[in-house]
Design an enzyme around this catalytic site. Structure first.
Site, PDB file in Angstrom:
ATOM      1  N   TYR A   1      14.979 -17.951 -90.331  1.00 38.00           N
ATOM      2  CA  TYR A   1      14.339 -19.093 -91.003  1.00 38.00           C
ATOM      3  C   TYR A   1      14.169 -18.787 -92.475  1.00 38.00           C
ATOM      4  O   TYR A   1      13.753 -17.686 -92.841  1.00 38.00           O
ATOM      5  CB  TYR A   1      12.963 -19.371 -90.395  1.00 38.00           C
ATOM      6  CG  TYR A   1      12.969 -20.523 -89.425  1.00 38.00           C
ATOM      7  CD1 TYR A   1      13.443 -21.767 -89.842  1.00 38.00           C
ATOM      8  CD2 TYR A   1      12.525 -20.393 -88.119  1.00 38.00           C
ATOM      9  CE1 TYR A   1      13.464 -22.852 -88.970  1.00 38.00           C
ATOM     10  CE2 TYR A   1      12.543 -21.464 -87.248  1.00 38.00           C
ATOM     11  CZ  TYR A   1      13.014 -22.694 -87.671  1.00 38.00           C
ATOM     12  OH  TYR A   1      13.025 -23.750 -86.829  1.00 38.00           O
TER      13      TYR A   1
ATOM     14  N   ASP B   1      29.670 -40.097-103.905  1.00 37.37           N
ATOM     15  CA  ASP B   1      29.754 -39.467-102.579  1.00 37.37           C
ATOM     16  C   ASP B   1      31.225 -39.157-102.337  1.00 37.37           C
ATOM     17  O   ASP B   1      32.012 -40.031-101.998  1.00 37.37           O
ATOM     18  CB  ASP B   1      29.207 -40.427-101.521  1.00 37.37           C
ATOM     19  CG  ASP B   1      29.355 -39.869-100.111  1.00 37.37           C
ATOM     20  OD1 ASP B   1      30.041 -38.830 -99.944  1.00 37.37           O
ATOM     21  OD2 ASP B   1      28.811 -40.470 -99.180  1.00 37.37           O
TER      22      ASP B   1
ATOM     23  N   THR C   1      30.245 -33.684 -97.938  1.00 30.14           N
ATOM     24  CA  THR C   1      30.225 -32.801 -96.773  1.00 30.14           C
ATOM     25  C   THR C   1      31.135 -31.613 -97.091  1.00 30.14           C
ATOM     26  O   THR C   1      31.832 -31.611 -98.105  1.00 30.14           O
ATOM     27  CB  THR C   1      30.730 -33.524 -95.509  1.00 30.14           C
ATOM     28  OG1 THR C   1      31.978 -34.151 -95.810  1.00 30.14           O
ATOM     29  CG2 THR C   1      29.730 -34.561 -95.033  1.00 30.14           C
TER      30      THR C   1
ATOM     31  N   LYS D   1      35.561 -31.620 -94.531  1.00 32.33           N
ATOM     32  CA  LYS D   1      36.713 -32.544 -94.512  1.00 32.33           C
ATOM     33  C   LYS D   1      37.868 -31.867 -95.260  1.00 32.33           C
ATOM     34  O   LYS D   1      38.344 -30.832 -94.818  1.00 32.33           O
ATOM     35  CB  LYS D   1      36.295 -33.896 -95.074  1.00 32.33           C
ATOM     36  CG  LYS D   1      35.200 -34.582 -94.224  1.00 32.33           C
ATOM     37  CD  LYS D   1      34.901 -35.977 -94.716  1.00 32.33           C
ATOM     38  CE  LYS D   1      33.954 -36.715 -93.797  1.00 32.33           C
ATOM     39  NZ  LYS D   1      32.532 -36.519 -94.150  1.00 32.33           N
TER      40      LYS D   1
ATOM     41  N   ARG E   1      30.823 -27.680 -90.640  1.00 38.78           N
ATOM     42  CA  ARG E   1      30.081 -28.932 -90.735  1.00 38.78           C
ATOM     43  C   ARG E   1      28.852 -28.673 -91.581  1.00 38.78           C
ATOM     44  O   ARG E   1      28.017 -27.827 -91.229  1.00 38.78           O
ATOM     45  CB  ARG E   1      29.639 -29.406 -89.342  1.00 38.78           C
ATOM     46  CG  ARG E   1      30.761 -29.648 -88.367  1.00 38.78           C
ATOM     47  CD  ARG E   1      31.684 -30.726 -88.830  1.00 38.78           C
ATOM     48  NE  ARG E   1      31.055 -32.010 -88.741  1.00 38.78           N
ATOM     49  CZ  ARG E   1      31.404 -32.956 -87.863  1.00 38.78           C
ATOM     50  NH1 ARG E   1      32.371 -32.740 -86.996  1.00 38.78           N
ATOM     51  NH2 ARG E   1      30.795 -34.119 -87.865  1.00 38.78           N
TER      52      ARG E   1
HETATM   53  N1  DSN Z   1      32.440 -39.587 -90.052  1.00 37.93           N
HETATM   54  C1  DSN Z   1      32.988 -39.394 -91.357  1.00 37.93           C
HETATM   55  C2  DSN Z   1      34.273 -40.094 -91.537  1.00 37.93           C
HETATM   56  O1  DSN Z   1      35.000 -40.100 -90.561  1.00 37.93           O
HETATM   57  O2  DSN Z   1      34.602 -40.599 -92.582  1.00 37.93           O
HETATM   58  C3  DSN Z   1      32.054 -39.729 -92.435  1.00 37.93           C
HETATM   59  O3  DSN Z   1      31.003 -40.419 -91.953  1.00 37.93           O
END
Ligand code: DSN
Length: 432
Positions: A53, A200, A227, A230, A236
């Protein structure tokens, strides 16, 4: 208690894991938001860092025993700042949605206005779709494309809406928009109405890191959320990157653009979250290191080439793409016009052929989100497997043949499997 390896400790869970591993290895992943994390990223994610933590930020924690967590979080922050050319990074947000909410809450008062891209024109659920908590807390106004044939944003409408509604945030970002945004123009509009400019970039953060696409933070934007899993190919997770002057997050600063780093740190913790996931932060640090290499730049350049090749062949074979092509890693195939079948039907039949993509709404879609008029697909995962333009042609042909009813999905599945076995998943194969 004796620690045992998974197959011995929990065969039921291990069997599920093996199934998913086989699916990822023997099928084509075309969901544009997915990728294959490297073995090093997966290894970091699965370490004992998960046990610790660490509420607070490096050097200012609420629990003891932080000598290594401080080091790993500081390393991830420094790597993120270097890669994305910004003054501050927080690597603690648990997901993209949490990261966006944290930035909203850092800058807005309840009821304040945000100007963002319409969901069906490519925006994201967290950019104020009526079903979200954010839409209940804040007032979202939406801009759209001017022309869905070219994908050009209606910058005139964007500016007129900004002047009329005086948003506190002008938000650029998307999850199904296949073209590029004019960041300088959007940032200029935000400045004109005294708004903060937020990007974003979850979908294209890897492409920005690899210098295949421009960085909004270098074109007048104040904050960029993303994020990490991707195109960036990490675990993640999420980050919020900002310009400004980092300060002491234990004290509430004034809401000025200069104070954004501190406002965001405070909004993440204690505003929205509790303890950060240090195993994930360790894996983010590894992914950021991987993304800073020349090999990663080659990878991101190839993602774009592959997307162009895939789009070109789909259209050559009679597929109708929203905006008639792509400038990034993804595209939206209009399935009603292309095959007279909705996106759900096309997703299902292609899954039988071992090709995974996702159903997606099209601009101002007359059909509902669960059976929309399109599918969304992209090239980050197949490019991670080393596939190039010739494979994209083949994949487009399989899609058009199966979706158009010219080939049996079961027969194509064997061909897909053969191609996949020659391009193994970089995440590896879970073997018995
Ligand atoms: N779930 C992601 C996407 O597929 O674009 C983003 O929310």
């Amino acid at each position: 208690m004796r620690y045992r390896v998974l197959p011995e400790c929990d065969p039921e869970v291990f069997e599920i894991l093996q199934g998913e591993s086989k699916r990822q290895n023997e099928g084509l992943e075309l969901v544009p938001s997915e990728n294959y994390a490297s073995p090093a990223v997966l290894e970091a994610l699965g370490t004992l860092m998960t046990n610790k933590y660490s509420e607070g930020t490096p050097g200012r924690r609420y629990y003891g025993g932080q000598m290594y967590t401080d080091r790993i979080e500081s390393l991830a922050i420094e790597r993120a700042k270097r890669l994305f050319n910004c003054d501050h990074a927080t690597v603690q947000p648990l997901s993209g949605a949490a990261s966006n909410l944290a930035v909203y809450s850092a800058w807005l008062e309840l009821g304040d206005t945000v100007l963002a891209m319409d969901l069906s024109h490519g925006g994201h659920l967290t950019h104020g779709a009526p079903v979200t908590f954010a839409a209940k807390a804040y007032n979202f106004i939406r801009y759209k494309m001017k022309d869905v044939e070219t994908g050009e944003i209606d910058y005139g409408q964007l500016e007129a809406l900004a002047i009329e509604h005086r948003p506190k945030i002008v938000l650029a970002g998307f999850s199904s928009y296949p073209r590029q945004l004019d960041y300088a123009r959007i940032a200029g509009i935000a400045e004109k109405v005294g708004a903060m400019a937020m990007a974003d970039m979850a979908h294209i953060a890897g492409l920005i890191a690899g210098k295949a696409l421009p960085n909004p933070l270098e074109h007048g934007f104040h904050v960029m959320t993303t994020t990490t899993h991707k195109t960036l190919r990490g675990p993640r997770g999420a980050m919020a990157l900002s310009k400004g002057k980092p300060g002491n997050p234990l004290r509430a600063p004034e809401k000025t653009l200069e104070n954004l780093p501190t406002l965001i740190d405070r909004a993440v913790f204690p505003g929205m979250q509790g303890g950060p996931h240090m195993n994930k932060i360790m894996a983010i640090a590894v992914a950021l290191q991987e993304a800073s290499t020349p090999e990663f730049q080659q990878y991101t350049a190839q993602i774009l080439k592959n997307a162009k090749a895939l789009a070109h062949r789909l259209m050559e074979r009679g597929g109708k793409l929203i905006t008639n092509g792509t400038d990034n890693h993804m595209m939206v195939l209009e399935t009603m016009q292309s095959f007279n079948r909705n996106g759900q039907e096309i997703q299902e039949v292609l899954e039988k052929a071992g090709i995974t993509l996702n159903k997606n709404v099209t601009p101002d879609d007359p059909l509902p989100p669960f059976k929309p008029s399109g599918v969304r697909l992209g090239t980050p995962s197949v490019t991670s497997r080393g596939m190039m333009e010739p494979e994209m042609q083949q994949i487009a042909d399989w899609i058009m043949d199966v979706a158009g009813g010219k080939a049996e999905p079961e027969a194509v599945r064997e061909e897909v499997r053969a191609l996949c076995l020659t391009h193994p998943s970089p995440s590896g194969l879970v073997e018995p």
